[in-house]
Enzyme design. Structure first.
Site, PDB file in Angstrom:
ATOM      1  N   ASP A  22       5.417  32.784  -1.695  1.00  0.00           N
ATOM      2  CA  ASP A  22       6.519  32.766  -0.733  1.00  0.00           C
ATOM      3  C   ASP A  22       7.284  34.080  -0.766  1.00  0.00           C
ATOM      4  O   ASP A  22       7.443  34.685  -1.826  1.00  0.00           O
ATOM      5  CB  ASP A  22       7.455  31.597  -1.066  1.00  0.00           C
ATOM      6  N   HIS A  39       2.940  40.254   4.998  1.00  0.00           N
ATOM      7  CA  HIS A  39       1.719  39.487   4.763  1.00  0.00           C
ATOM      8  C   HIS A  39       0.605  40.386   4.221  1.00  0.00           C
ATOM      9  O   HIS A  39      -0.170  39.971   3.352  1.00  0.00           O
ATOM     10  CB  HIS A  39       1.268  38.798   6.041  1.00  0.00           C
ATOM     11  N   GLU A  69       1.954  23.295   8.427  1.00  0.00           N
ATOM     12  CA  GLU A  69       3.193  23.543   9.172  1.00  0.00           C
ATOM     13  C   GLU A  69       3.267  24.971   9.704  1.00  0.00           C
ATOM     14  O   GLU A  69       4.004  25.247  10.652  1.00  0.00           O
ATOM     15  CB  GLU A  69       4.402  23.262   8.270  1.00  0.00           C
ATOM     16  N   LEU A 133     -13.823  32.249 -13.038  1.00  0.00           N
ATOM     17  CA  LEU A 133     -12.623  31.707 -12.398  1.00  0.00           C
ATOM     18  C   LEU A 133     -13.009  31.086 -11.066  1.00  0.00           C
ATOM     19  O   LEU A 133     -13.802  31.661 -10.321  1.00  0.00           O
ATOM     20  CB  LEU A 133     -11.592  32.828 -12.169  1.00  0.00           C
ATOM     21  N   ILE A 197       8.292  22.156  -3.348  1.00  0.00           N
ATOM     22  CA  ILE A 197       6.838  22.324  -3.374  1.00  0.00           C
ATOM     23  C   ILE A 197       6.228  22.290  -1.981  1.00  0.00           C
ATOM     24  O   ILE A 197       5.031  22.534  -1.836  1.00  0.00           O
ATOM     25  CB  ILE A 197       6.157  21.298  -4.292  1.00  0.00           C
TER      26      ILE A 197
END
Length: 244
Positions: A22, A39, A69, A133, A197
């Site tokens: 965020d 971004h 969303e 990973l 969250i």
């Protein structure tokens, strides 16, 4: 000659770390730039998170890339984000392969453009052999929608006579989520100072340790990651049991 005690071994790393990335927009606006600049810088911070996870020996890293969303954002911003996603999927696969990172994407792919879906599938196939990973990217993802979809699939199985309602338990529900086969997050990090969250991994984060940091995502550093893991190690995880 004195005998010095051996240093205690470091605690094992969390197996699975999830991050809500965020602050891209605020980072850009604070510098008088368009949101897409934030971004783009945020996409660079993804490498920092991956390198940090590899350095710490973490097995799973899940990043909240684009929520269900987020489709409500201005059309121009969504278009820019999709363009950035295309670039990432086209140009970062070699980087992931070099480091033994397997890519896995969760979320509603039906809402993504078909060419993005094809790039996702290509990237997942190309990195399938990665063992150091597993990088899980949540795209067009919402936790409530994921749980509702699992409920629908279970209802269809009941209607088809494959299972009985009383057989449905937490294990069966988890097996119908998009994260089936992935351990639940041990640690959830959110950047930018927000403390929620936001519909991310609602089922999976039932017992995750939550760490909120003020750093905006484009400024996220290895030190931020390591500090969050240190905070995780300093907590007592009781899973609902009483403390001693």
């Amino acid at each position: 000659m004195g005998v010095f005690p051996l240093a205690a071994p470091p605690p094992p790393p969390p197996a699975h770390v999830a991050i809500i990335m965020d602050g891209n927009g605020r980072w850009a606006l604070g510098r008088g730039l368009r949101r897409i600049a934030g971004h783009k810088r945020g996409a660079e911070a993804v490498r920092t998170a991956i390198e940090s996870a590899l350095r710490l020996g973490i097995s799973y890293l899940t990043l909240f890339g684009f929520s269900s969303e987020n489709w409500k954002r201005p059309e121009a911003e969504v278009r820019d984000l999709m363009g950035l996603l295309r670039y990432y999927l086209s140009n970062e696969i070699a980087y992931l392969n070099e480091r033994g990172v397997r890519l896995q994407v969760i979320g509603d792919r039906a809402r993504l453009h078909p060419d993005i879906g094809a790039l996702i599938e290509k990237g997942e196939r190309a990195t399938a052999a990665g063992r150091r990973l597993t990088l899980v990217i949540a795209l067009s993802y919402g936790g409530r929608s994921e749980i509702a979809s699992a409920a629908r699939r279970l209802a269809e199985r009941v209607a088809a006579g494959e299972i009985r309602p009383h057989e449905i338990d937490e294990t069966m529900i988890a097996g119908h989520l998009e994260t089936c086969g992935i351990p639940d997050p041990d640690l959830l990090i959110r950047t930018s100072g927000e403390k929620r969250i936001s519909n991310f991994l609602l089922w999976q984060c039932a017992y995750a340790e939550l760490v909120f940091i003020d750093t905006l995502w484009p400024d996220f550093t290895r030190q931020d990651f390591e500090q969050a893991v240190r905070e995780y190690h300093g907590r007592e995880r009781r899973y609902g049991a009483a403390s001693g």
